[in-house]
Design a protein around this motif. Structure first.
Motif, short mmCIF file in Angstrom:
data_model
loop_
_atom_site.label_atom_id
_atom_site.label_comp_id
_atom_site.label_asym_id
_atom_site.label_seq_id
_atom_site.Cartn_x
_atom_site.Cartn_y
_atom_site.Cartn_z
N ILE A 34 6.83 3.65 -13.31
CA ILE A 34 5.79 3.94 -14.28
C ILE A 34 4.84 4.97 -13.70
O ILE A 34 4.42 4.85 -12.54
CB ILE A 34 5.00 2.67 -14.66
CG1 ILE A 34 5.93 1.59 -15.23
CG2 ILE A 34 3.89 3.02 -15.66
CD1 ILE A 34 6.56 1.92 -16.55
N GLY A 35 4.51 5.95 -14.49
CA GLY A 35 3.59 6.99 -14.04
C GLY A 35 2.37 7.10 -14.94
O GLY A 35 2.42 6.74 -16.12
N TRP A 36 1.30 7.53 -14.35
CA TRP A 36 0.08 7.89 -15.10
C TRP A 36 -0.07 9.40 -15.05
O TRP A 36 0.01 10.01 -13.98
CB TRP A 36 -1.15 7.23 -14.51
CG TRP A 36 -1.29 5.78 -14.86
CD1 TRP A 36 -0.93 4.71 -14.10
CD2 TRP A 36 -1.85 5.25 -16.07
NE1 TRP A 36 -1.22 3.54 -14.76
CE2 TRP A 36 -1.79 3.84 -15.97
CE3 TRP A 36 -2.40 5.81 -17.21
CZ2 TRP A 36 -2.25 2.99 -16.98
CZ3 TRP A 36 -2.86 4.97 -18.22
CH2 TRP A 36 -2.78 3.58 -18.09
N GLU A 46 -0.66 16.78 -16.14
CA GLU A 46 -0.37 16.65 -14.71
C GLU A 46 -0.10 15.19 -14.36
O GLU A 46 -0.71 14.28 -14.93
CB GLU A 46 -1.52 17.19 -13.86
CG GLU A 46 -2.82 16.43 -13.99
CD GLU A 46 -3.85 16.83 -12.94
OE1 GLU A 46 -3.46 17.24 -11.83
OE2 GLU A 46 -5.05 16.69 -13.24
N GLY A 47 0.78 15.00 -13.42
CA GLY A 47 1.04 13.67 -12.91
C GLY A 47 -0.07 13.26 -11.96
O GLY A 47 -0.45 14.02 -11.08
N VAL A 48 -0.59 12.06 -12.15
CA VAL A 48 -1.72 11.57 -11.36
C VAL A 48 -1.27 10.56 -10.32
O VAL A 48 -1.64 10.65 -9.15
CB VAL A 48 -2.77 10.94 -12.29
CG1 VAL A 48 -3.88 10.28 -11.49
CG2 VAL A 48 -3.33 11.97 -13.26
N SER A 49 -0.47 9.61 -10.75
CA SER A 49 -0.03 8.54 -9.86
C SER A 49 1.20 7.90 -10.45
O SER A 49 1.42 7.96 -11.67
CB SER A 49 -1.15 7.50 -9.69
OG SER A 49 -0.74 6.46 -8.82
N CYS A 50 2.00 7.26 -9.60
CA CYS A 50 3.16 6.56 -10.10
C CYS A 50 3.50 5.41 -9.15
O CYS A 50 3.04 5.38 -7.99
CB CYS A 50 4.35 7.48 -10.29
SG CYS A 50 4.93 8.29 -8.79
N ALA A 98 7.14 5.84 -18.79
CA ALA A 98 8.19 5.14 -18.06
C ALA A 98 9.35 6.08 -17.79
O ALA A 98 9.75 6.87 -18.66
CB ALA A 98 8.67 3.93 -18.85
N ALA A 99 9.87 5.99 -16.59
CA ALA A 99 11.06 6.75 -16.22
C ALA A 99 12.30 5.93 -16.56
O ALA A 99 12.21 4.72 -16.76
CB ALA A 99 11.01 7.07 -14.74
N PRO A 100 13.44 6.56 -16.64
CA PRO A 100 14.67 5.80 -16.89
C PRO A 100 14.90 4.78 -15.78
O PRO A 100 14.41 4.96 -14.66
CB PRO A 100 15.76 6.88 -16.89
CG PRO A 100 15.05 8.15 -17.19
CD PRO A 100 13.68 8.01 -16.58
N PRO A 101 15.65 3.74 -16.05
CA PRO A 101 15.91 2.74 -15.02
C PRO A 101 16.52 3.34 -13.76
O PRO A 101 17.32 4.27 -13.83
CB PRO A 101 16.90 1.79 -15.70
CG PRO A 101 16.60 1.93 -17.16
CD PRO A 101 16.25 3.39 -17.34
N TRP A 109 8.11 14.26 -11.99
CA TRP A 109 7.35 14.10 -13.22
C TRP A 109 8.11 14.49 -14.47
O TRP A 109 7.80 14.02 -15.57
CB TRP A 109 6.05 14.91 -13.14
CG TRP A 109 5.17 14.59 -11.98
CD1 TRP A 109 4.74 15.45 -11.02
CD2 TRP A 109 4.56 13.32 -11.66
NE1 TRP A 109 3.92 14.80 -10.13
CE2 TRP A 109 3.79 13.51 -10.50
CE3 TRP A 109 4.60 12.05 -12.24
CZ2 TRP A 109 3.07 12.48 -9.90
CZ3 TRP A 109 3.87 11.03 -11.65
CH2 TRP A 109 3.13 11.25 -10.50
N GLU A 110 9.08 15.37 -14.35
CA GLU A 110 9.75 15.90 -15.54
C GLU A 110 10.70 14.92 -16.20
O GLU A 110 11.14 15.16 -17.31
CB GLU A 110 10.51 17.18 -15.18
CG GLU A 110 9.61 18.31 -14.68
CD GLU A 110 8.53 18.67 -15.66
OE1 GLU A 110 8.82 18.73 -16.87
OE2 GLU A 110 7.37 18.88 -15.24
N GLY A 111 11.02 13.82 -15.54
CA GLY A 111 12.06 12.94 -16.05
C GLY A 111 11.59 11.76 -16.87
O GLY A 111 12.40 10.96 -17.33
#
Length: 125
Positions: A34-36, A46-50, A98-101, A109-111
């Protein structure tokens, strides 16, 4: 498809704190990184945290390192972003995704495929 709902945004003075929450519609046990992300007016996202599926690995952008903390509670299908020492430049719409499993690296970040609607964070005196 995973549905995500963010909450916890608001208006806060510089130096203040907020805690964002991201609740998933189904179990995210060990499966989904999971990313914020955030997007300020006139700027790109922009990606902040994951955080990894198990919670064992976390990542922070340099701009928030030492001030933000990401955590997850898989039993409650929830990921939190604790934001301390907020600055005006943190003002943005914050999204969880959410990223794929079994994603390889949460900071790729692109996925990310499933997104919430966002919550506004405003830092101003």
């Amino acid at each position: 498809q995973l549905e995500l709902v963010e909450s916890g945004g608001g208006l806060v003075q510089p130096g203040g704190s907020l805690r964002l929450s991201c609740v998933a519609s189904r179990s995210i046990l060990d499966y989904n990184d999971i990313g914020w992300f955030r997007q300020a007016p006139g700027k790109g996202r922009e990606g902040v945290s994951c955080i990894s599926g198990s919670g064992g690995s976390t990542y922070y952008a340099e701009s928030v390192k030492g001030r933000f903390t990401i955590s997850r509670d898989n039993a409650k299908n929830t990921v939190h972003l604790q934001m301390n020492s907020l600055k005006p430049e943190d003002t943005a719409v914050y999204y969880c995704a959410a990223a794929p499993p079994y994603y390889s690296r949460c900071y790729y970040w692109e996925g990310y495929t499933d997104w919430g609607q966002g919550t506004q964070v405003s830092v101003s005196s």
